[in-house]
Write a protein that holds these residues in place. Structure first.
Motif, mmCIF file in Angstrom:
data_model
loop_
_atom_site.group_PDB
_atom_site.id
_atom_site.type_symbol
_atom_site.label_atom_id
_atom_site.label_comp_id
_atom_site.label_asym_id
_atom_site.label_seq_id
_atom_site.Cartn_x
_atom_site.Cartn_y
_atom_site.Cartn_z
ATOM 1 N N GLN A 122 42.889 -26.374 -39.011
ATOM 2 C CA GLN A 122 43.414 -27.616 -38.845
ATOM 3 C C GLN A 122 44.632 -27.525 -38.261
ATOM 4 N N SER B 88 36.658 -27.318 -44.649
ATOM 5 C CA SER B 88 37.029 -28.459 -45.081
ATOM 6 C C SER B 88 38.042 -28.990 -44.385
ATOM 7 N N PRO C 128 40.477 -32.598 -42.995
ATOM 8 C CA PRO C 128 40.821 -34.086 -43.384
ATOM 9 C C PRO C 128 39.519 -35.004 -43.020
#
Ligand code: NAP
Length: 226
Positions: free
Chosen positions: A167, A191, A193
């Protein structure tokens, strides 16, 4: 293309900035562990050997404390030639079990990364100020490791750690090893956003390799888009 174990994988020239590879071993449906946390071993022996080759090419292998608690991995090089890298555990609040194998076996150095305020820095302990959400910023982790001479870095997992680094955009390469299995439940490997449109998806330049035992490696170059 067929996987060739003689191909050079891993980081050869780290240059000036840290070079960072991530890895994840997952099922066809993107799971890295069952709902009860079992992940050993999702992939076959060929993918495992590839992981050891990645370890042999770096200065340090990084995992989160969740992986240590779940799997008690050794994080050493055993399935190929090469020296074992230093082991680094991101453990902001000092949850690592004192009898963890990476602390006891003496095969390679193990460093703990704690949040500032939890403990004092020392030879094998680095402290980093935590962000308000409690996270240790991946860029700060890499900078602290670079100051100790660790520039070629493998982010080995688990899903929380890997997702933070992905991320933040600090990873150069991601090796996704897919086993032809479906769990249908359990932890997702990555995982990020939520996105709304397909245009927002991460689409790195990728090369795929078929291992002899049927697993597939996707080597994703995160510095280039397809
Ligand atoms: N298939 C695979 O490739 C693979 C690889 C590794 C692990 N696994 C599986 O993954 C599961 C564990 O998942 P996990 O997400 O808990 O593992 P993890 O990423 O190893 O550990 C997560 C924990 O590490 C700490 N942490 C990591 N990055 C941090 C950061 N940037 N800032 C602050 N703290 C950070 C936090 O500790 P605190 O909670 O103490 O704040 C966090 O809860 C196990 O079931 C394991 O078997 C699978």
């Amino acid at each position: 293309m067929r996987y060739n174990p003689d191909l050079p994988f891993g980081i050869i020239d780290p240059g000036i900035a840290p070079r960072v590879i991530g890895q994840v071993g997952q099922t066809l449906d993107g799971r890295v562990a069952t709902p009860t946390g079992r992940s050993l071993y999702i992939n076959g022996q060929c993918a495992l050997a590839h992981l050891h080759r990645l370890r042999a090419g770096v200065d340090a292998v990084v995992v989160g404390v969740g992986t240590i608690i779940a799997d008690d991995p050794r994080l050493t090089v055993r399935l190929c030639d090469g020296a074992s890298p230093a082991r680094v555990v991101i453990d902001p609040n000092g949850r690592i079990p004192p009898d963890a194998r990476c602390l006891k076996d003496g095969v390679a150095r193990t460093l703990l990364l704690n949040r500032q305020g939890h403990a004092e820095s020392g030879e094998n302990r680095i402290t980093i100020p935590a962000a308000p959400d409690g996270r240790l910023a991946p860029a700060a982790v890499l900078a602290a490791l670079a100051r100790r001479g660790f520039r070629r870095i493998l982010i080995e997992g688990g899903p929380t750690t890997l997702s933070h680094f992905l991320q933040e955009g600090v990873m150069d390469e991601l090796h996704i090893m897919v086993a032809p299995k479906i769990f249908g439940s359990g932890r997702a490997g990555i995982s990020l956003p939520p996105i709304d449109t397909l245009e927002e998806a991460l689409v790195p330049a990728a090369q795929s390799y078929l291992f002899e035992d049927g697993d597939v490696l996707f080597q994703c170059d995160l510095t280039r888009k397809r």
